[in-house]
Write a protein that holds these residues in place. Structure first.
Motif, PDB file in Angstrom:
ATOM      1  N   ASN A 195       0.835  -1.210   0.000  1.00 32.97           N
ATOM      2  CA  ASN A 195       0.000   0.000   0.000  1.00 32.97           C
ATOM      3  C   ASN A 195       0.866   1.254   0.000  1.00 32.97           C
ATOM      4  O   ASN A 195       0.580   2.228  -0.695  1.00 32.97           O
ATOM      5  CB  ASN A 195      -0.905   0.030   1.240  1.00 32.97           C
ATOM      6  CG  ASN A 195      -2.008  -0.986   1.116  1.00 32.97           C
ATOM      7  OD1 ASN A 195      -2.571  -1.167   0.045  1.00 32.97           O
ATOM      8  ND2 ASN A 195      -2.301  -1.678   2.201  1.00 32.97           N
ATOM      9  N   ASP A 196       1.902   1.223   0.809  1.00 31.65           N
ATOM     10  CA  ASP A 196       2.829   2.349   0.889  1.00 31.65           C
ATOM     11  C   ASP A 196       3.484   2.581  -0.484  1.00 31.65           C
ATOM     12  O   ASP A 196       3.652   3.729  -0.919  1.00 31.65           O
ATOM     13  CB  ASP A 196       3.884   2.009   1.949  1.00 31.65           C
ATOM     14  CG  ASP A 196       4.673   3.213   2.394  1.00 31.65           C
ATOM     15  OD1 ASP A 196       4.077   4.299   2.509  1.00 31.65           O
ATOM     16  OD2 ASP A 196       5.889   3.081   2.625  1.00 31.65           O
ATOM     17  N   ALA A 197       3.841   1.486  -1.145  1.00 27.68           N
ATOM     18  CA  ALA A 197       4.490   1.601  -2.459  1.00 27.68           C
ATOM     19  C   ALA A 197       3.571   2.328  -3.437  1.00 27.68           C
ATOM     20  O   ALA A 197       4.014   3.180  -4.208  1.00 27.68           O
ATOM     21  CB  ALA A 197       4.846   0.205  -2.981  1.00 27.68           C
ATOM     22  N   VAL A 198       2.274   2.020  -3.399  1.00 30.11           N
ATOM     23  CA  VAL A 198       1.327   2.695  -4.302  1.00 30.11           C
ATOM     24  C   VAL A 198       1.278   4.192  -3.985  1.00 30.11           C
ATOM     25  O   VAL A 198       1.314   5.040  -4.888  1.00 30.11           O
ATOM     26  CB  VAL A 198      -0.084   2.065  -4.201  1.00 30.11           C
ATOM     27  CG1 VAL A 198      -1.107   2.875  -4.987  1.00 30.11           C
ATOM     28  CG2 VAL A 198      -0.064   0.621  -4.684  1.00 30.11           C
ATOM     29  N   LYS A 199       1.236   4.508  -2.684  1.00 32.98           N
ATOM     30  CA  LYS A 199       1.181   5.934  -2.292  1.00 32.98           C
ATOM     31  C   LYS A 199       2.417   6.683  -2.788  1.00 32.98           C
ATOM     32  O   LYS A 199       2.332   7.814  -3.248  1.00 32.98           O
ATOM     33  CB  LYS A 199       1.110   6.060  -0.758  1.00 32.98           C
ATOM     34  CG  LYS A 199      -0.259   5.749  -0.213  1.00 32.98           C
ATOM     35  CD  LYS A 199      -0.320   6.085   1.270  1.00 32.98           C
ATOM     36  CE  LYS A 199      -1.473   5.321   1.916  1.00 32.98           C
ATOM     37  NZ  LYS A 199      -1.194   4.888   3.267  1.00 32.98           N
ATOM     38  N   ILE A 200       3.560   6.025  -2.698  1.00 28.75           N
ATOM     39  CA  ILE A 200       4.805   6.675  -3.127  1.00 28.75           C
ATOM     40  C   ILE A 200       4.803   6.884  -4.641  1.00 28.75           C
ATOM     41  O   ILE A 200       5.169   7.949  -5.129  1.00 28.75           O
ATOM     42  CB  ILE A 200       6.019   5.834  -2.678  1.00 28.75           C
ATOM     43  CG1 ILE A 200       6.157   5.958  -1.161  1.00 28.75           C
ATOM     44  CG2 ILE A 200       7.290   6.286  -3.346  1.00 28.75           C
ATOM     45  CD1 ILE A 200       7.001   4.908  -0.540  1.00 28.75           C
ATOM     46  N   VAL A 201       4.356   5.875  -5.370  1.00 26.00           N
ATOM     47  CA  VAL A 201       4.297   6.026  -6.825  1.00 26.00           C
ATOM     48  C   VAL A 201       3.314   7.146  -7.178  1.00 26.00           C
ATOM     49  O   VAL A 201       3.612   8.009  -8.017  1.00 26.00           O
ATOM     50  CB  VAL A 201       3.909   4.686  -7.508  1.00 26.00           C
ATOM     51  CG1 VAL A 201       3.718   4.886  -8.995  1.00 26.00           C
ATOM     52  CG2 VAL A 201       4.971   3.633  -7.257  1.00 26.00           C
ATOM     53  N   ASP A 202       2.166   7.163  -6.513  1.00 20.24           N
ATOM     54  CA  ASP A 202       1.183   8.244  -6.742  1.00 20.24           C
ATOM     55  C   ASP A 202       1.845   9.604  -6.551  1.00 20.24           C
ATOM     56  O   ASP A 202       1.676  10.516  -7.362  1.00 20.24           O
ATOM     57  CB  ASP A 202       0.021   8.150  -5.735  1.00 20.24           C
ATOM     58  CG  ASP A 202      -1.020   7.097  -6.138  1.00 20.24           C
ATOM     59  OD1 ASP A 202      -0.927   6.569  -7.256  1.00 20.24           O
ATOM     60  OD2 ASP A 202      -1.913   6.815  -5.318  1.00 20.24           O
TER      61      ASP A 202
END
Ligand code: B1M
Length: 208
Positions: A195-202
């Motif tokens: 989930n954190d990875a998605v937020k960072i990519v966003d």
């Protein structure tokens, strides 16, 4: 949501068919798959790792637990990835050279697809020049996963290999990796979990 003990036990015990059946039953009962993942499936793998550390189980047990985990993940994958939006950006992900662990990497890839990204999954045991090739194919974000303290060192080689590519952002993640390590090797960001990875990519592509 409480732990689904039967699913936890099936993954930990490497019972692939049971893991698939119980996961399917949960999906049919509209149980939140994200919670199922976080409360029952990932903890089973963590427990397997703890038992391995205590020499209570060995590589074959880890391997069959991983197969049972994958059987469950295959069932929840369509629910995690259904997004139907135009791809926001193209990202590449791979587990670095020398490392064969792919469950966490696959989860990050699934969550990114679910968030509308076009994900090029390079696989496991990936050398720096493969990541560089992806950068030549329109990928703007490169994501490196490592589960071993030995293989995380290779992340620096990938970062060094891509030096000068100012158009590329590099995100690293995996159990032994930290934000400090990302800073130390010159990666742009560290993702704690999928989930954190998605937020960072966003945030990196300006969606957040
Ligand atoms: Co291995 N293994 N393993 N293993 N294995 C660990 C990692 C270990 C911690 C077990 C232990 O000792 N407690 C240990 C590493 C010790 C260390 O380096 N500090 C270990 C070892 C030692 C080994 C071998 C060396 C054993 C041997 O042969 N003597 C060997 C190495 C093989 C190799 O890679 N060259 C080995 C082999 C294997 C199997 C092949 C049997 C199997 C992997 C099967 C597979 O992946 N297809 C396996 C397994 C299953 C594990 C454990 C038990 C579970 C890993 C897992 O799938 N976790 C693991 C113990 C543990 O993790 N506690 C262990 C679930 C998964 C969802 O979590 O991958 O951490 P994880 O991903 C998380 C986050 O880390 C993050 O998001 C995910 C969650 O949302 N994340 C990212 C991951 N990548 C990310 C990238 C990002 C962002 C977030 O952005 C780029």
């Amino acid at each position: 949501m409480a732990r689904n003990q039967a699913l936890f036990d099936a993954i930990l015990g490497g019972k692939r068919k049971d893991a698939a059946r119980i996961t399917q039953e949960c999906v049919d009962a509209n149980i939140n798959v994200q919670e199922l993942l976080n409360e029952s499936m990932i903890p089973a793998m963590r427990e397997m790792g703890d038992r391995f550390s205590r020499n209570e189980v060995f590589v074959p047990e880890m391997l069959i637990a991983a197969r049972a985990m994958k059987a469950g993940l295959e069932i929840i994958e369509p629910l995690l990835v259904q997004s139907g939006m135009e791809p926001r950006a193209r990202v590449a992900i791979g587990t670095v050279k020398g490392d064969l662990h792919d469950i966490g990497k696959n989860l990050v890839a699934m969550m990114l697809r679910g968030a509308g990204y076009d994900v090029l999954d390079l696989g496991v045991d990936i050398e720096a020049d493969k990541f560089a090739e992806a950068a030549d194919q329109g990928v703007k974000i490169i994501m490196l996963s490592a589960l071993l303290t030995t293989t995380m060192q290779y992340m620096k080689e990938v970062v060094d290999h891509l030096e000068g590519r100012n158009d590329i952002k590099i995100i690293i993640g995996g159990a032994p990796v930290t934000a400090d390590y990302a800073k130390e090797i010159g990666a742009h960001a560290y993702g704690r979990d999928a989930n954190d990875a998605v937020k960072i990519v966003d945030a990196l592509v300006g969606v957040a």
